[in-house]
Design a protein around this motif. Structure first.
Motif, PDB file in Angstrom:
ATOM      1  N   ALA A  21       0.841  -1.209   0.000  1.00 13.50           N
ATOM      2  CA  ALA A  21       0.000   0.000   0.000  1.00 13.50           C
ATOM      3  C   ALA A  21       0.872   1.255   0.000  1.00 13.50           C
ATOM      4  N   THR A  22       1.931   1.234   0.808  1.00  9.08           N
ATOM      5  CA  THR A  22       2.856   2.369   0.871  1.00  9.08           C
ATOM      6  C   THR A  22       3.485   2.611  -0.504  1.00  9.08           C
ATOM      7  N   THR A  23       3.908   1.527  -1.136  1.00  8.71           N
ATOM      8  CA  THR A  23       4.574   1.646  -2.435  1.00  8.71           C
ATOM      9  C   THR A  23       3.608   2.169  -3.499  1.00  8.71           C
ATOM     10  N   ALA A  31      -5.861   6.234  -5.264  1.00  8.40           N
ATOM     11  CA  ALA A  31      -6.485   5.751  -4.032  1.00  8.40           C
ATOM     12  C   ALA A  31      -6.036   4.318  -3.771  1.00  8.40           C
ATOM     13  N   VAL A  32      -5.904   3.972  -2.494  1.00  6.27           N
ATOM     14  CA  VAL A  32      -5.563   2.594  -2.106  1.00  6.27           C
ATOM     15  C   VAL A  32      -6.564   2.150  -1.046  1.00  6.27           C
ATOM     16  N   VAL A  33      -7.194   0.991  -1.290  1.00  8.33           N
ATOM     17  CA  VAL A  33      -8.095   0.419  -0.284  1.00  8.33           C
ATOM     18  C   VAL A  33      -7.440  -0.857   0.241  1.00  8.33           C
ATOM     19  N   LEU A 148       4.152   1.884   9.907  1.00  3.18           N
ATOM     20  CA  LEU A 148       3.701   1.880   8.508  1.00  3.18           C
ATOM     21  C   LEU A 148       2.242   2.320   8.429  1.00  3.18           C
ATOM     22  N   LEU A 149       1.444   1.805   9.337  1.00  4.05           N
ATOM     23  CA  LEU A 149       0.013   2.106   9.337  1.00  4.05           C
ATOM     24  C   LEU A 149      -0.239   3.590   9.630  1.00  4.05           C
ATOM     25  N   ASP A 154      -2.044   8.858   7.485  1.00  3.28           N
ATOM     26  CA  ASP A 154      -1.854  10.301   7.305  1.00  3.28           C
ATOM     27  C   ASP A 154      -2.125  10.729   5.868  1.00  3.28           C
ATOM     28  N   ASP A 155      -2.318   9.747   4.986  1.00  4.97           N
ATOM     29  CA  ASP A 155      -2.517  10.052   3.562  1.00  4.97           C
ATOM     30  C   ASP A 155      -4.003   9.926   3.220  1.00  4.97           C
ATOM     31  N   SER A 156      -4.593  10.986   2.736  1.00  3.80           N
ATOM     32  CA  SER A 156      -6.041  10.986   2.489  1.00  3.80           C
ATOM     33  C   SER A 156      -6.441  10.025   1.365  1.00  3.80           C
ATOM     34  N   ARG A 157      -5.477   9.559   0.594  1.00  5.01           N
ATOM     35  CA  ARG A 157      -5.801   8.618  -0.489  1.00  5.01           C
ATOM     36  C   ARG A 157      -5.952   7.188   0.030  1.00  5.01           C
TER      37      ARG A 157
END
Ligand SMILES: Cc1cc2nc3c(=O)[nH]c(=O)nc-3n(C[C@H](O)[C@H](O)[C@H](O)COP(=O)(O)OP(=O)(O)OC[C@H]3O[C@@H](n4cnc5c(N)ncnc54)[C@H](O)[C@@H]3O)c2cc1C
Length: 313
Positions: A21-23, A31-33, A148-149, A154-157
């Motif tokens: 997800a970070t990558t 967006a990442v779910v 990591l979480l 902190d990222d709105s995406r």
């Protein structure tokens, strides 16, 4: 491309899923779910207590640059590297990839994510100390997962959905959309009694099956059926991959950790608490009837087969 407007779907919130997800976000995903079947994120990764292997890192003994990670891993892999090509070469290439990238993995976790990995120990099958953990009380798995979480949240995406189990991978042949690319185009998700569908590129990071003691473990390693485990007692998800044509390999390659704590009040409990390898790395020895009987820093295979056992006259 149709997928550009859809979220990247990551299945599983262990270390693999969190890093994926970070990558994806670093590669500008819109967006990442992240879908997690458990009520809390972290999987088995949050339990990791001995540390992460890497070489040659700045935390290791600088007087002796570690050049043996590759050869140690080849040795530990043992018969899983067949003698003849092409599989012999392919497996060695994979081990090279793993060991050559281990330095950047340690650097990423410590420099980008802020995980303390400054303490290094020599564990099973290693020629030198290369297992990294922090100097504080938080075990490395919990520290890595939490940081990591936190960075992801902190990222709105980014969106984490817990209590959401992926029950099927959807291939383009099952999709009603005419513009879907070939391959996997989404997932079926169960949350409580509700089934929903989510479309987008899928990263499948659902971990192993060691906690599935009467299911996949019994199927692929009948000799280990029902064995007590420190892993979450949940079903392995490999059949979802097989259902869409994936070929499973090495399913019988299950390593058994030789030491665990037994709760005197619940000796038969199938869920155990790990007596981490780090305990042996820091000098712990194993005694049977008061005598040392095994090389505590041998490979897992040696520990189980007895080939690393001490001989007493
Ligand atoms: C007690 C213990 C200590 C360990 N210590 C170490 C150590 O010190 N060093 C080390 O290198 N390794 C250690 N390991 C092994 C290491 O933890 C695992 O190899 C690693 O965590 C695997 O990470 P992962 O992300 O692939 O899987 P996991 O962390 O298991 O994550 C998989 C996630 O996917 C979720 N999931 C599964 N199926 C679905 C689905 N269908 N839908 C939605 N979500 C799903 C699971 O609930 C889980 O949260 C340890 C393991 C244990 C159990």
């Amino acid at each position: 491309m149709a997928s550009e407007s859809r979220p990247v779907i990551v299945v599983g919130s262990g270390l693999a899923g969190l890093v994926a997800a970070t990558t994806a976000l670093r590669c500008n995903a819109k967006a990442v779910v992240l879908l997690e079947r458990a009520a809390k994120p972290g999987g088995n990764s949050i339990k990791a207590s001995s540390g992460i292997n890497g070489a040659p890192t700045r935390f290791q003994n600088q007087a002796h640059i570690d050049t043996t990670f590759f050869s140690d891993t080849i040795k530990s892999a043992g018969k899983r590297i067949p003698p003849s090509p092409p599989e012999h070469i392919r497996r060695k290439e994979l081990i090279k990839l793993l060991t050559n990238n281990s330095l950047s993995a340690v650097d990423f976790l410590s420099d980008d994510i802020g995980v303390d990995l400054s303490v290094v120990a020599q564990l099973g099958g290693h020629s030198v100390a290369r297992t990294h953990r922090g100097a504080g009380k938080t075990p490395p798995g919990a520290d890595i997962v939490t940081r990591l979480l936190r960075a992801l949240q902190d990222d709105s995406r980014f969106q984490l959905r817990t209590g959401c189990e992926v029950t099927r991978l959807l291939s383009s042949t099952q999709s009603p959309r005419f513009d879907d690319p070939p391959g996997i185009v989404g997932v079926e998700v169960r949350s409580g009694d509700e089934l929903t569908y989510l479309s987008g590129p899928v990263i499948f990071a659902t971990g192993g099956f060691a906690g599935d003691a009467d299911g996949l473990l019994a199927k692929y390693r009948p000799d280990l059926a029902g064995i007590p485990s420190t892993n979450e007692a949940r079903p392995g998800m490999h059949s979802l991959l097989a259902d869409v044509g994936a070929q499973l390999v090495d399913m019988d390659s299950v390593q058994v950790h030789p030491t665990g704590f037994v709760d005197p009040l619940s000796q038969a409990s199938p869920l155990k608490f790990l007596a981490a390898e780090m305990l042996r790395g820091e000098g712990g020895i194993l005694l049977h009837n008061g005598r040392r009987f095994v090389n505590e820093l041998g490979t897992r295979e040696q520990a189980l087969s007895g080939s690393g056992t001490y001989k007493y006259s």
